[in-house]
Design a protein around this motif. Structure first.
Motif, PDB file in Angstrom:
ATOM      1  N   UNK B 111     -30.105 -39.480  21.118  1.00 35.59           N
ATOM      2  CA  UNK B 111     -29.952 -38.176  20.463  1.00 35.59           C
ATOM      3  C   UNK B 111     -28.529 -38.029  19.938  1.00 35.59           C
ATOM      4  N   UNK B 112     -27.556 -38.388  20.786  1.00 36.32           N
ATOM      5  CA  UNK B 112     -26.153 -38.250  20.381  1.00 36.32           C
ATOM      6  C   UNK B 112     -25.845 -39.132  19.165  1.00 36.32           C
ATOM      7  N   UNK B 113     -26.317 -40.377  19.205  1.00 35.42           N
ATOM      8  CA  UNK B 113     -26.047 -41.304  18.100  1.00 35.42           C
ATOM      9  C   UNK B 113     -26.692 -40.823  16.803  1.00 35.42           C
ATOM     10  N   UNK B 114     -27.870 -40.203  16.912  1.00 33.21           N
ATOM     11  CA  UNK B 114     -28.514 -39.636  15.734  1.00 33.21           C
ATOM     12  C   UNK B 114     -27.615 -38.584  15.080  1.00 33.21           C
ATOM     13  N   UNK B 115     -27.019 -37.727  15.928  1.00 35.67           N
ATOM     14  CA  UNK B 115     -26.207 -36.640  15.392  1.00 35.67           C
ATOM     15  C   UNK B 115     -24.864 -37.170  14.864  1.00 35.67           C
ATOM     16  N   UNK B 116     -24.363 -38.217  15.518  1.00 34.55           N
ATOM     17  CA  UNK B 116     -23.080 -38.801  15.090  1.00 34.55           C
ATOM     18  C   UNK B 116     -23.205 -39.606  13.801  1.00 34.55           C
ATOM     19  N   UNK B 117     -24.430 -40.093  13.528  1.00 27.90           N
ATOM     20  CA  UNK B 117     -24.599 -41.097  12.461  1.00 27.90           C
ATOM     21  C   UNK B 117     -24.011 -40.636  11.121  1.00 27.90           C
ATOM     22  N   UNK B 118     -24.322 -39.417  10.724  1.00 28.01           N
ATOM     23  CA  UNK B 118     -23.830 -38.923   9.438  1.00 28.01           C
ATOM     24  C   UNK B 118     -22.314 -38.851   9.383  1.00 28.01           C
ATOM     25  N   UNK B 119     -21.703 -38.114  10.334  1.00 29.90           N
ATOM     26  CA  UNK B 119     -20.235 -38.043  10.326  1.00 29.90           C
ATOM     27  C   UNK B 119     -19.571 -39.422  10.367  1.00 29.90           C
ATOM     28  N   UNK B 120     -20.132 -40.341  11.175  1.00 29.68           N
ATOM     29  CA  UNK B 120     -19.520 -41.660  11.278  1.00 29.68           C
ATOM     30  C   UNK B 120     -19.632 -42.443   9.967  1.00 29.68           C
ATOM     31  N   UNK B 121     -20.858 -42.581   9.477  1.00 29.46           N
ATOM     32  CA  UNK B 121     -21.078 -43.493   8.358  1.00 29.46           C
ATOM     33  C   UNK B 121     -20.786 -42.855   7.005  1.00 29.46           C
ATOM     34  N   UNK B 122     -21.104 -41.574   6.871  1.00 28.14           N
ATOM     35  CA  UNK B 122     -20.974 -40.955   5.548  1.00 28.14           C
ATOM     36  C   UNK B 122     -19.613 -40.288   5.377  1.00 28.14           C
ATOM     37  N   UNK B 123     -19.158 -39.584   6.412  1.00 31.93           N
ATOM     38  CA  UNK B 123     -17.874 -38.896   6.307  1.00 31.93           C
ATOM     39  C   UNK B 123     -16.721 -39.773   6.773  1.00 31.93           C
ATOM     40  N   UNK B 124     -17.040 -40.922   7.390  1.00 38.30           N
ATOM     41  CA  UNK B 124     -15.992 -41.824   7.855  1.00 38.30           C
ATOM     42  C   UNK B 124     -15.141 -41.234   8.968  1.00 38.30           C
ATOM     43  N   UNK B 125     -15.761 -40.364   9.750  1.00 37.26           N
ATOM     44  CA  UNK B 125     -15.022 -39.707  10.835  1.00 37.26           C
ATOM     45  C   UNK B 125     -14.762 -40.697  11.980  1.00 37.26           C
ATOM     46  N   UNK B 126     -13.654 -40.541  12.697  1.00 37.49           N
ATOM     47  CA  UNK B 126     -13.387 -41.459  13.812  1.00 37.49           C
ATOM     48  C   UNK B 126     -14.332 -41.155  14.978  1.00 37.49           C
ATOM     49  N   UNK B 127     -14.500 -42.142  15.846  1.00 39.90           N
ATOM     50  CA  UNK B 127     -15.512 -42.067  16.894  1.00 39.90           C
ATOM     51  C   UNK B 127     -15.357 -40.830  17.773  1.00 39.90           C
ATOM     52  N   UNK B 128     -14.127 -40.531  18.170  1.00 31.29           N
ATOM     53  CA  UNK B 128     -13.912 -39.427  19.106  1.00 31.29           C
ATOM     54  C   UNK B 128     -14.268 -38.084  18.471  1.00 31.29           C
ATOM     55  N   UNK B 129     -13.849 -37.861  17.234  1.00 34.08           N
ATOM     56  CA  UNK B 129     -14.151 -36.579  16.578  1.00 34.08           C
ATOM     57  C   UNK B 129     -15.641 -36.433  16.333  1.00 34.08           C
ATOM     58  N   UNK B 130     -16.273 -37.536  15.891  1.00 35.65           N
ATOM     59  CA  UNK B 130     -17.713 -37.482  15.615  1.00 35.65           C
ATOM     60  C   UNK B 130     -18.467 -37.156  16.887  1.00 35.65           C
ATOM     61  N   UNK B 131     -18.017 -37.767  17.990  1.00 37.45           N
ATOM     62  CA  UNK B 131     -18.678 -37.536  19.266  1.00 37.45           C
ATOM     63  C   UNK B 131     -18.515 -36.085  19.704  1.00 37.45           C
ATOM     64  N   UNK B 132     -17.325 -35.570  19.538  1.00 35.64           N
ATOM     65  CA  UNK B 132     -17.065 -34.186  19.930  1.00 35.64           C
ATOM     66  C   UNK B 132     -17.938 -33.239  19.106  1.00 35.64           C
ATOM     67  N   UNK B 133     -18.033 -33.509  17.808  1.00 38.30           N
ATOM     68  CA  UNK B 133     -18.844 -32.650  16.953  1.00 38.30           C
ATOM     69  C   UNK B 133     -20.314 -32.738  17.356  1.00 38.30           C
ATOM     70  N   UNK B 134     -20.778 -33.964  17.609  1.00 37.96           N
ATOM     71  CA  UNK B 134     -22.189 -34.151  17.960  1.00 37.96           C
ATOM     72  C   UNK B 134     -22.508 -33.465  19.287  1.00 37.96           C
ATOM     73  N   UNK B 135     -21.592 -33.586  20.252  1.00 39.49           N
ATOM     74  CA  UNK B 135     -21.835 -32.951  21.550  1.00 39.49           C
ATOM     75  C   UNK B 135     -21.889 -31.434  21.413  1.00 39.49           C
ATOM     76  N   UNK B 136     -20.973 -30.888  20.590  1.00 37.30           N
ATOM     77  CA  UNK B 136     -20.971 -29.442  20.394  1.00 37.30           C
ATOM     78  C   UNK B 136     -22.280 -28.981  19.753  1.00 37.30           C
ATOM     79  N   UNK B 137     -22.791 -29.764  18.800  1.00 37.38           N
ATOM     80  CA  UNK B 137     -24.022 -29.363  18.107  1.00 37.38           C
ATOM     81  C   UNK B 137     -25.243 -29.490  19.012  1.00 37.38           C
TER      82      UNK B 137
END
Lengths: 219, 260
Positions: B111-137
């Motif tokens: 579930x977490x990786x699904x939510x992180x996928x966009x920020x990571x691959x499309x927005x090029x966000x770093x792992x920690x920020x993407x994870x924080x955003x995904x966890x919050x969502x």
């Protein structure tokens, strides 16, 4: 006719080296033919004719001509007509890789086509490029789905590597045949060869069965 | 509530619409699916699109983010027509979130990786920020404890909430919902509609294709009735549900087993 099994034991190291060569050929071929198959499959599924046509021609050629012919062709025609000089091993590896890539391409094509469109739609909808959608979303699912077929191909390849013996690559088949003509112990050598192939092939076949069973129960 | 909403809509009418379909035509071969559809969606507005199956509702959404090409008319996002080039379309898609009837979570990712996928691959966000955003969502949709689960281990309602979180991870300016509850068991529909209602209250611009008439009635600012590829009528929910102009609208609504 009296059987003399000591001849097999006597040449155990030569046979072991042949078996090692067979395994090496199988592993290297598959390592090259998996990416090769994915590349060909992606080309065949491409909307661009310029990519689709050559890939289709390649696959249909290598799928529909005998492997032994491809091995001979690489061995005789490459050096004489194209001035490409490869060792016997490299020639055999090349022929096997091209052949198995063609088969793998069809496997991956089926796997990729089986992933429903909604998956790539979801990837594209979030802004991924077609390539990202393919690499991150579609391909991993497709590979998992075709794993049983790849395992079956693996076992077939393991046995088909024996065909490179026709160009004097010293794999298990070639080594055993050489020993047979040198020692005139035909039955012993052929039996030994059969047993060694079986001893190596049987676990692979069992692992393949296990993969089939394991994947069968899943989506 | 309706009075203030109507006022808000009127005030925004002067501004640039967030999303606009203008005389959109879409055909699959000879089959005309959208036959000159014009719909305007203003910022912060929730528009529910209802209508019989085969009326072109889902296709409409797929045209909005160019998953389906259109044959005529235009789609305008934030004042700009949808670009024709692949890169331009990708840029627009980043700003639109989409939720599918069949969830379309990536089954090989948690579930977490699904939510992180966009920020990571499309927005090029770093792992920690993407994870924080995904966890919050995931927390926002009430699934913080399911982050490590694979979709196959989640119920339909949970999967759809993860899918909503995944779309929100791109911080979209409009959310497109394609029958988000049609594939759900009745007992999990409420949790998904609850998440959507909260989104609407936060001011998200939403286009919702749905058969949930109670939701449309309570949450929509405007309801559009689509029939045979055309807009049959549109208006505030009360008008559509209680004083529909078109006989076909009344007929369609009477066939639904809804309790308003």
């Amino acid at each position: 006719m009296t059987l003399d099994w000591s001849v097999v034991w006597e040449h155990r190291w030569a046979l072991a080296a042949g078996a090692a060569m067979t395994i090496q050929l199988t592993v290297l071929t598959m390592l090259l033919a998996v990416p090769g198959g994915i590349l060909l499959a992606a080309m065949r599924l491409s909307p661009l004719r310029l990519l689709r046509w050559p890939a289709t021609a390649f696959v249909e050629f290598f799928r529909c001509t005998p492997l032994v012919l491809q091995v001979y062709w690489a061995f005789y025609v490459l050096p004489s007509e194209f001035d490409v000089r490869l060792s016997g091993f490299a020639t055999g590896l090349l022929a096997l890789t091209l052949n198995v890539s063609a088969f793998n391409s069809e496997t991956f094509r089926a796997g990729i086509s089986s992933i429903r469109r909604g998956q790539s739609d979801a990837a594209l909808a979030m802004g991924m490029s077609s390539f990202q959608a393919f690499r991150i979303v579609v391909l991993p699912q497709a590979v998992k789905r075709v794993l049983p077929v790849l395992a079956t191909t693996w076992v077939a390849l393991f046995k088909d590597t024996s065909l490179v013996s026709v160009i004097a690559v010293s794999d298990l088949a070639y080594t055993a045949m050489q020993l047979r003509s040198r020692t005139f112990r035909i039955l012993e050598m052929l039996t030994a060869m059969a047993l060694i192939y079986w001893a190596m092939g049987y676990p692979q076949a069992k692992i393949t069965d296990w993969i089939h069973r394991r994947m069968a129960g899943r989506e | 509530m309706n009075a203030t909403t109507d006022k808000a809509i009127r005030a925004d009418r002067a501004a640039v619409p967030r999303l606009e379909f203008v005389e959109v035509r879409k055909a699959f071969g000879d089959l005309v699916v959208l036959d000159g559809v014009t719909i305007r969606v203003d910022p912060g507005e929730v528009v529910c699109v209802i209508g019989p199956s085969g009326s072109g509702k889902s296709t409409l959404l797929k045209c909005a983010n160019a998953l389906e090409p259109i044959q005529g008319g235009r789609i305008v996002f934030d004042g700009q027509p949808l670009p024709a080039d692949a890169e331009g379309i990708r840029r627009v898609r980043r700003r639109m979130g989409m939720v599918f009837q069949s969830f379309e979570l990536f089954p090989h990712m948690t579930a977490l990786a699904n939510v992180e996928a966009g920020p990571r691959t499309v927005l090029g966000m770093d792992a920690a920020s993407a994870r924080a955003r995904a966890e919050a969502l995931l927390d926002k949709v009430g699934l913080a404890d399911k982050a490590a689960q694979y979709p196959s281990a989640l119920s339909g309602g949970q999967q759809q909430r993860v899918a909503i979180a995944r779309a929100l991870a791109m911080e979209p300016e409009v959310m497109l919902f394609d029958e988000p509850t049609s594939a759900l068991d009745p007992e999990t529909i409420g949790e998904v509609l609850g998440v959507m209602k909260r989104l609407a209250e936060e001011g998200m611009t939403m286009v919702v294709v749905t058969h949930e008439m109670t939701f449309a009635r309570r949450v929509a600012d405007r309801v559009v009735v689509l029939d045979r590829g055309r807009v049959l009528e549109e208006g505030p929910p009360r008008q559509i549900f209680e004083e529909a102009r078109e006989p076909r609208t009344r007929e369609f609504l009477s066939h639904l087993e809804w309790t308003g």
